[in-house]
Each structure stands twice: as structure tokens, then as C-alpha cells.
Design a protein around this motif. Sequence first.
Motif, PDB file in Angstrom:
ATOM      1  N   ASP A  64     -13.434   2.106 -28.151  1.00 38.37           N
ATOM      2  CA  ASP A  64     -14.175   3.196 -28.208  1.00 38.37           C
ATOM      3  C   ASP A  64     -14.297   4.296 -29.612  1.00 38.37           C
ATOM      4  O   ASP A  64     -14.845   4.882 -29.800  1.00 38.37           O
ATOM      5  CB  ASP A  64     -14.291   4.008 -27.148  1.00 38.37           C
ATOM      6  CG  ASP A  64     -15.213   3.471 -25.952  1.00 38.37           C
ATOM      7  OD1 ASP A  64     -16.087   2.733 -26.079  1.00 38.37           O
ATOM      8  OD2 ASP A  64     -15.139   3.767 -24.687  1.00 38.37           O
ATOM      9  N   GLN A  94      -9.723  -0.651 -21.381  1.00 34.71           N
ATOM     10  CA  GLN A  94     -10.583  -0.351 -19.946  1.00 34.71           C
ATOM     11  C   GLN A  94     -11.164  -1.484 -19.600  1.00 34.71           C
ATOM     12  O   GLN A  94     -11.063  -2.442 -20.172  1.00 34.71           O
ATOM     13  CB  GLN A  94     -11.813   0.741 -20.338  1.00 34.71           C
ATOM     14  CG  GLN A  94     -11.168   1.976 -21.040  1.00 34.71           C
ATOM     15  CD  GLN A  94     -12.620   2.799 -21.221  1.00 34.71           C
ATOM     16  OE1 GLN A  94     -13.900   2.260 -21.292  1.00 34.71           O
ATOM     17  NE2 GLN A  94     -12.599   4.013 -21.697  1.00 34.71           N
ATOM     18  N   VAL A  95     -11.325  -1.413 -18.134  1.00 36.05           N
ATOM     19  CA  VAL A  95     -11.860  -2.558 -17.521  1.00 36.05           C
ATOM     20  C   VAL A  95     -12.900  -2.127 -16.903  1.00 36.05           C
ATOM     21  O   VAL A  95     -12.966  -1.267 -16.001  1.00 36.05           O
ATOM     22  CB  VAL A  95     -10.811  -2.958 -16.326  1.00 36.05           C
ATOM     23  CG1 VAL A  95     -11.695  -4.304 -15.561  1.00 36.05           C
ATOM     24  CG2 VAL A  95      -9.543  -3.804 -16.962  1.00 36.05           C
ATOM     25  N   ARG A  96     -14.001  -2.572 -17.481  1.00 36.48           N
ATOM     26  CA  ARG A  96     -15.396  -2.206 -16.828  1.00 36.48           C
ATOM     27  C   ARG A  96     -15.884  -3.178 -16.058  1.00 36.48           C
ATOM     28  O   ARG A  96     -16.157  -4.334 -16.193  1.00 36.48           O
ATOM     29  CB  ARG A  96     -16.215  -1.738 -18.075  1.00 36.48           C
ATOM     30  CG  ARG A  96     -15.702  -0.967 -19.188  1.00 36.48           C
ATOM     31  CD  ARG A  96     -16.643  -0.953 -20.186  1.00 36.48           C
ATOM     32  NE  ARG A  96     -15.879  -0.259 -21.164  1.00 36.48           N
ATOM     33  CZ  ARG A  96     -16.843   0.552 -22.402  1.00 36.48           C
ATOM     34  NH1 ARG A  96     -18.054   0.088 -22.503  1.00 36.48           N
ATOM     35  NH2 ARG A  96     -15.929   1.044 -23.125  1.00 36.48           N
ATOM     36  N   ASN A 131       2.869  -0.791 -19.604  1.00 38.84           N
ATOM     37  CA  ASN A 131       3.937   0.058 -20.421  1.00 38.84           C
ATOM     38  C   ASN A 131       3.233   1.028 -21.330  1.00 38.84           C
ATOM     39  O   ASN A 131       2.165   1.288 -21.314  1.00 38.84           O
ATOM     40  CB  ASN A 131       4.714  -1.062 -21.569  1.00 38.84           C
ATOM     41  CG  ASN A 131       5.095  -2.256 -20.592  1.00 38.84           C
ATOM     42  OD1 ASN A 131       5.921  -2.069 -19.475  1.00 38.84           O
ATOM     43  ND2 ASN A 131       5.195  -3.441 -21.024  1.00 38.84           N
ATOM     44  N   ASN A 132       4.347   1.731 -22.020  1.00 39.53           N
ATOM     45  CA  ASN A 132       3.953   2.912 -22.801  1.00 39.53           C
ATOM     46  C   ASN A 132       3.284   2.557 -24.210  1.00 39.53           C
ATOM     47  O   ASN A 132       3.700   2.637 -25.133  1.00 39.53           O
ATOM     48  CB  ASN A 132       5.044   3.767 -23.274  1.00 39.53           C
ATOM     49  CG  ASN A 132       5.594   4.503 -21.877  1.00 39.53           C
ATOM     50  OD1 ASN A 132       4.410   4.833 -20.983  1.00 39.53           O
ATOM     51  ND2 ASN A 132       6.676   4.731 -21.444  1.00 39.53           N
ATOM     52  N   VAL A 133       2.029   1.675 -23.887  1.00 37.98           N
ATOM     53  CA  VAL A 133       1.256   1.273 -25.150  1.00 37.98           C
ATOM     54  C   VAL A 133      -0.006   1.801 -24.775  1.00 37.98           C
ATOM     55  O   VAL A 133      -0.470   2.074 -23.813  1.00 37.98           O
ATOM     56  CB  VAL A 133       1.227  -0.220 -25.233  1.00 37.98           C
ATOM     57  CG1 VAL A 133       3.003  -0.836 -25.345  1.00 37.98           C
ATOM     58  CG2 VAL A 133       0.693  -1.135 -23.996  1.00 37.98           C
ATOM     59  N   VAL A 173       0.774  -1.076   0.140  1.00 33.64           N
ATOM     60  CA  VAL A 173      -0.026   0.004   0.072  1.00 33.64           C
ATOM     61  C   VAL A 173       0.854   1.200   0.036  1.00 33.64           C
ATOM     62  O   VAL A 173       2.140   1.342   0.268  1.00 33.64           O
ATOM     63  CB  VAL A 173      -1.071   0.025   1.229  1.00 33.64           C
ATOM     64  CG1 VAL A 173      -1.704  -1.306   1.174  1.00 33.64           C
ATOM     65  CG2 VAL A 173      -0.206  -0.043   2.504  1.00 33.64           C
ATOM     66  N   LEU A 174       0.183   2.295  -0.355  1.00 35.25           N
ATOM     67  CA  LEU A 174       1.059   3.874  -0.583  1.00 35.25           C
ATOM     68  C   LEU A 174       1.930   3.820   0.727  1.00 35.25           C
ATOM     69  O   LEU A 174       1.258   3.823   1.748  1.00 35.25           O
ATOM     70  CB  LEU A 174       0.084   4.686  -0.862  1.00 35.25           C
ATOM     71  CG  LEU A 174       0.715   6.010  -1.068  1.00 35.25           C
ATOM     72  CD1 LEU A 174       1.376   6.236  -2.423  1.00 35.25           C
ATOM     73  CD2 LEU A 174      -0.494   7.353  -0.881  1.00 35.25           C
ATOM     74  N   ARG A 182      -6.539  -7.857 -10.763  1.00 35.81           N
ATOM     75  CA  ARG A 182      -5.771  -7.206  -9.568  1.00 35.81           C
ATOM     76  C   ARG A 182      -4.315  -8.088  -9.525  1.00 35.81           C
ATOM     77  O   ARG A 182      -3.371  -7.649  -9.199  1.00 35.81           O
ATOM     78  CB  ARG A 182      -6.648  -7.199  -8.315  1.00 35.81           C
ATOM     79  CG  ARG A 182      -7.753  -6.139  -8.611  1.00 35.81           C
ATOM     80  CD  ARG A 182      -8.588  -5.946  -7.088  1.00 35.81           C
ATOM     81  NE  ARG A 182      -7.940  -5.124  -6.292  1.00 35.81           N
ATOM     82  CZ  ARG A 182      -7.318  -5.400  -5.102  1.00 35.81           C
ATOM     83  NH1 ARG A 182      -7.325  -6.649  -4.635  1.00 35.81           N
ATOM     84  NH2 ARG A 182      -6.667  -4.448  -4.539  1.00 35.81           N
ATOM     85  N   ASN A 219      -5.226  -7.476 -17.865  1.00 34.32           N
ATOM     86  CA  ASN A 219      -5.420  -6.080 -18.635  1.00 34.32           C
ATOM     87  C   ASN A 219      -4.146  -5.564 -19.272  1.00 34.32           C
ATOM     88  O   ASN A 219      -4.186  -5.252 -20.491  1.00 34.32           O
ATOM     89  CB  ASN A 219      -6.379  -5.095 -17.985  1.00 34.32           C
ATOM     90  CG  ASN A 219      -5.675  -4.637 -16.728  1.00 34.32           C
ATOM     91  OD1 ASN A 219      -5.321  -5.621 -15.975  1.00 34.32           O
ATOM     92  ND2 ASN A 219      -5.552  -3.446 -16.528  1.00 34.32           N
ATOM     93  N   HIS A 272      -3.720   1.515 -23.819  1.00 34.09           N
ATOM     94  CA  HIS A 272      -4.530   0.795 -22.465  1.00 34.09           C
ATOM     95  C   HIS A 272      -5.953   0.526 -22.640  1.00 34.09           C
ATOM     96  O   HIS A 272      -6.731   1.565 -22.991  1.00 34.09           O
ATOM     97  CB  HIS A 272      -4.198   1.450 -21.302  1.00 34.09           C
ATOM     98  CG  HIS A 272      -2.792   1.237 -20.883  1.00 34.09           C
ATOM     99  ND1 HIS A 272      -2.302   0.153 -19.893  1.00 34.09           N
ATOM    100  CD2 HIS A 272      -1.546   2.022 -21.204  1.00 34.09           C
ATOM    101  CE1 HIS A 272      -1.019   0.387 -19.651  1.00 34.09           C
ATOM    102  NE2 HIS A 272      -0.528   1.363 -20.367  1.00 34.09           N
TER     103      HIS A 272
END
Lengths: 403, 403
Positions: free
Chosen positions: B160, B134-136, B128-130, B28-29, B184, B189, B132
Motif C-alpha cells: 500500500d 495484509q491477508v485480504r 515476529n517484529n518485522v 482457544v482463549l 490459519r 503470511n 506484516h
Amino acid sequence: MIAFAMLLAASVCLAQDQGDFKPASSNVLDAQYPKVDGNSRVQIRFKAPDATKVKLNFWSGPKVDMEKQPDGFWTFTTAPMAPGLHYYTIIVDGAEVSDPSSTAYFGGSKWASAVEVPEAGVDYYQPNNVPHGQVRQVWYHSSVTGTWRDAFVYLPPDYDTQTIHYPVLYLQHGGGEDETGWTRQGKANFILDNLIASGNTKPMIIVMANGYASRAGYVVPDLTGKPFGSPEFLKVMQERMSAFEDDMTQVLIPFIDKTFRTLPDRDHRAMAGLSMGGMQTFQVTFDHLDLFSYIGGFSGAANVFLTGNGKMDTKTAFNGAMADPAAFARRVHLLWIGVGTNEPERMKTGLENLNASLDEGKIQHVFYESPGTDHEWQTWRRDLKNFAPRLFQTRSPSATSAR
Amino acid sequence: MIAFAMLLAASVCLAQDQGDFKPASSNVLDAQYPKVDGNSRVQIRFKAPDATKVKLNFWSGPKVDMEKQPDGFWTFTTAPMAPGLHYYTIIVDGAEVSDPSSTAYFGGSKWASAVEVPEAGVDYYQPNNVPHGQVRQVWYHSSVTGTWRDAFVYLPPDYDTQTIHYPVLYLQHGGGEDETGWTRQGKANFILDNLIASGNTKPMIIVMANGYASRAGYVVPDLTGKPFGSPEFLKVMQERMSAFEDDMTQVLIPFIDKTFRTLPDRDHRAMAGLSMGGMQTFQVTFDHLDLFSYIGGFSGAANVFLTGNGKMDTKTAFNGAMADPAAFARRVHLLWIGVGTNEPERMKTGLENLNASLDEGKIQHVFYESPGTDHEWQTWRRDLKNFAPRLFQTRSPSATSAR
């Protein structure tokens, strides 16, 4: 707080399954405890066969000793509790941990436990038989933080079958929580589904971002042993507030407006937040009144945390944004301050002083008091339920009725 | 299992912060522990000042005693661990709990802790820088369960902005996990984002549903004290499997095909799952070959759990669906069995026997072995990474190459 403490002190130990105790809706699948009865009493049961002392820590009340049973479980039954979702932890021989029987909710900077106490006669935050919107997790690369960040986005039920554009509410969690809070704890998606189905609330997009941000290259100092509110803590908080403000206004909002069919102007953009999120809302919106025209502070707002109980001078606050009350009322369609009547004294006093300051300055606003609820999610669910219908109406309610 | 036990037994206690230990990405943060070093050793630190005994329980290895430090924290440093996400719990004077420093992941029917040990030279499950997707999270009312149920749906990055229709992979979690597991814990994804960006995987929709379902009116018996695998447990499991199968095929699939731009036919529909989800995959797909043409069992598949180590007779299994191998190969474009080489013996033997049975029956399939990984998420991430590119190709790889 005092009332709650008295209730807990008066609690009695009931035999298991006596009365109409049923597993709480916040439990994990198949978990029999926590249980809640028709009188809103809660039974907690926790396995710790070799422990010497086990305490139950409802964050809204004092810690209480649990009672050891012959089977190695420790139990406690509360007196009637207020409705809503109550965070708690268990303290096992000095170790503060979550209850494995509870769904974990991110709060207090950890995955904590909570028990849902139903509110009689109320279903506005339940998944009712109405059309349901989607909650989308989206990722965006932030030039402010130099990282990929995520946000949760509620889309109203008709989003994918319409071609129209929608207004947007940016809705922030509290301190120690994260971007999952407003849906997992707050049930914001179900609240909006039900409000929209009732016909009195404009379909809108809600964006729930993570309120913690660090600029690229910023190294967060180790805060071990530095309590909430210490200078070291506040310095990190301010750095993160500033990084969050830039990330939100420079990266997140453009990303949302590019990704979704939004109405990308200030008249169709709102921001609200709870506790720390309310403070962030006031900072971000007053710094960027070119971007926002609806403002909500739910149990947290300007000055409440940082300057304590002092009054606000509306003539000079926020660089004079409210100096001309009539001009401000035309510019800001809704300024909302909410508080639960059972919140801790310092919080209540701060928000009441803010309300009084706005009254004295003749600043059009709404002061909402949630009866009988604490600095907890039931207060903020009610805030959202009453705040959202006032957003994005053709004729803003704030233009005709102050308070 | 044995290799891991030996590694743990050989572990040494290091001074805090010695070497290049860094906070794990799964923390966690702001949490400084758990830490991982460049040799994949893990340091756990847990506050329990008044505890008599604290054990660390990595689910893939034996429980070990943590060492009490003068400051009230208990610590342990492991020997090098396999890469991937390792579930663990802490046992404090007999109470099995999660580590408040760890992100909570739903596994083992509770919100458990886990530590992410990076895999050197590998970034296929990183953001990565590709582009992305969505996860709905979506909600649907099930006539089978009589309740609102949710599912997570991955939409590819271009969903979309395109108007085309997409194939669908139904992807199931394991026993004791839920519909949040594949994103998670599994990072499904990000795996798909990276595969799609590489150009070798068809953009697809992934649907992740909750594998537990109960028919309307079914009252789940109290399983307290009934162990995994007991007759009472299995009865509930079978009831839920059956309800899940009906919910998925009668409600969820039609809902998905109505809600998203899918290609709603068997040639464009796959199902895979891990462990219990693999077993469900075999049950659902073989019962409904009219709906599916790609089948994946990741560390779990036909017969492995219920009939133990026996071989499968491919002439008679599943009502003879595989009786004609050539016809089956034309009908089922991919049959995938995956296993980690370090999985528990019972699991490995079961899957190897299944593989041998399919070989003997001349049933075209792929048997994938993940080197050095256990019955854990790194095995299943690798399964998905190697399974997904074989789906929905114009010419199915399974038509030209068995194994």
C-alpha cells in the motif's frame, strides 16, 4: 424464550428428506445435514452409534433429546424457527461438542455449530450482484498488550480505485466471540456492500477488533469452575475491558488512521457493538467523546449487565456527559439502542429501562426493536442494516428526529 | 507412522500440570488444555462425564484410549511428538468430534482440532517484529460456477505504500481443506513476512483459492457411504478438478490481475499446492504453461494419487511438455517436488518414483525432503519457506543448479 420452548415441545419427528428440506447454507461442503424446509423447520442428524443419550442444545431454547435411529445416527426435527443464524451444540453422553456437519463459528468461547434459517423475502446480507468490498486481516503490535494483535477491516468496494478518505465504524463482537464474528456470522461485509450499492449509505471502513485484551505481564487466572458472572470472572472481564479500551484508543485507532485513508476525526468515527461489545462501546465512547460522535449498542449497552434493571440518571451518568441534552445532541450525532423483541426478559428489561431513562432525560437517541428475534445474530444484522445508513450523513438524522 | 505408533504406545499418564506443560498456542482463549511440554509431549483433556469409551485420534497416528478421571474428564499424554500442527479428533462413544478447547481448523472436510507443537530454535512462521503484510478476503463472481466465490490474498508489507507491480504465487490447500488453510494452519503470511524481511525473497502476492468448484448446473451426488477413492468419489473429484481449472485460469487469474498491481505474465506467475493441491498444480500448470513458469508440488504432484506407484515417462507425460529437457528448463524456471521423510509409505514411494522419473528424464527440478515430518502442515511450511526464495529471482536458481 417461552414461545420457542413451546414450538420445540410441539415438534414432530419427520422421515428423512420428507417435504422440501434442503441442506443449510451454513453446512460444510457436501454435508446433507442440517436441513431446513420452507417452513423454517430444522433437521439435525448426528452420528453417535454407541452413545446412550444425545441431546440437541440450541442456545436460544431448551435442550431436547435426540432420537436414535437404527443406522447409528441420532435425529431431531424442530418446529418452525425464527430466521437467522442459530448457535447450537450436541451433548453426547455428557460431552458438549460441535456438529461436524456445520461450519464452525467462534461463539461461547469455542468453535460452535450454527444453522442458518433463511428469512423470506430478504437478501440484504447475501452476496448479491453488486460491487464487493474486501475484508482484510491486519496485524499490529500493541504496546498495551505487548503482543501482535490482529483485526479485520472491511474496505468499501471503491477503496482501491479512489483516492478519497473514508469515515470509520469500529464494530465489536459479543462475549465469547472474536474478531471473526461480524463477517462470518454477521455478514457485515455483505450488508455494507448492499447498503452502499443502494446509494443510501456512505461508503465507510469497518474495523472489527478482538474485544479481549490483557496488559503486558498480566497473568489471566485459571477460571475453571468459575461461572460467567462470578466475582473472579467479572474481575478478569473488567481488567480486559480496561486493557481493550487502552489498546483501542492508544494503538488500534492510530494504526488504522496510519494504514488506511481514513477521515481521522470524531465526526467521522463511530463505534458499535453487540452484547458485551455494546457495553464496551458505551465505556470506550463515553470515556473518549473526543474520538467518537456515533454510538451504537446492539442488545448491550451502558448498565445493562453490570447494574441490572436499574434506571440510569442521565444527569450524572458518564461523568455528566449527558447533563445538557441539547449540548449532547450536538456532540453525539447518533445514540442507538437496539434489542430483539424475543430476547431474554432480563436483557429486554435492562434495555427498555435504558431507553426509558434516556427518554426521561430527554436524550436524543434511537431505540430499535427487531421483531421476533432473540439475543442472536439476526437481531444484530438488522441493527447494522438500520444503523449504518444513519452514519456520517452530511446532516445527521439524529439532529432532526429523536427516535 | 510406525515410529509414531511406538512413541504413542510408550506414553505414560502424567499427573496434571506435572513438569513444564503449558497451554498450546493453538488453544482457544483461556483454555488450559491441550498442553505441550519442553519435550514435545502433548496432554489432551476432554469432558465427557457419562461416556463409556473415549478415544483420542491424532490423524498421523493410531487411535488410543483416553483414561477416565474421577472428575468426569478423560485424559491422555502422548510421547514426544514431531514439531508442527497435528490434526486430531475425539471419539466419544462412537461420535467423532472436535475438542472444544482447540481452535478449529478446516481439515478432513470438517472443522477439526489441532495442537501446535513448537519447533525448537525456529521462528520462521511466527509473527515476529518485522513488517506484516495484509491477508485480504476478496469475492469474485465466477462464470464457470455461476456463484460468488472467495479467495484469500496475501499482500506484501509494502504493497500500500509502493506503486510497483508484484509477481503472484497461487497456493492451494489439500483435500478436505479450504482457502483458509494456508494462513490459519500454514501461517503462510508470517512465513512470507519473515522471508521478505530477511531480504532473500522477492516481495510477492499470494493467492489462496478454494480448490473445490462445481460447474453451474452440476448437481453433486450424495457421497454418503462412498469412501475416499471410490469410483463415485473420484468422478466428483475429477469434475471438480476440471471446474477448478477453468475457474482459476478463466476467471480468478484475470480477476486478480485486474484487482491488484500484478506482473501479469508467465515469468511472474507461480503455482504450488499441497497434497490434492499439488495434483491440481501439476494439472493446471502443465495444461497452461503459457500462464505459469514456476511449479511446486508439496507432498502431492503428478500421478501420485491417480496412477499409484508407477513411474512417469517424461517424454510423453503432459502431452510431451518435458520431451526436450533443455527446452523445458528454459521454459519452467522451477519444478519443485517436496515430501516429508515420515509420510505414509504410499505417498513417499509415489513422490520418490516421480523424482526418479524426472532424474531419468534429465528434467531439471528440486526434490526437497523435510526431515522427520509426516503428511502434515510442518512439511508444507518448510516447503514454502524453501520454495518461495527461489521464485521470481532475476536469474532463476533452476537455470544454474538442478537439484
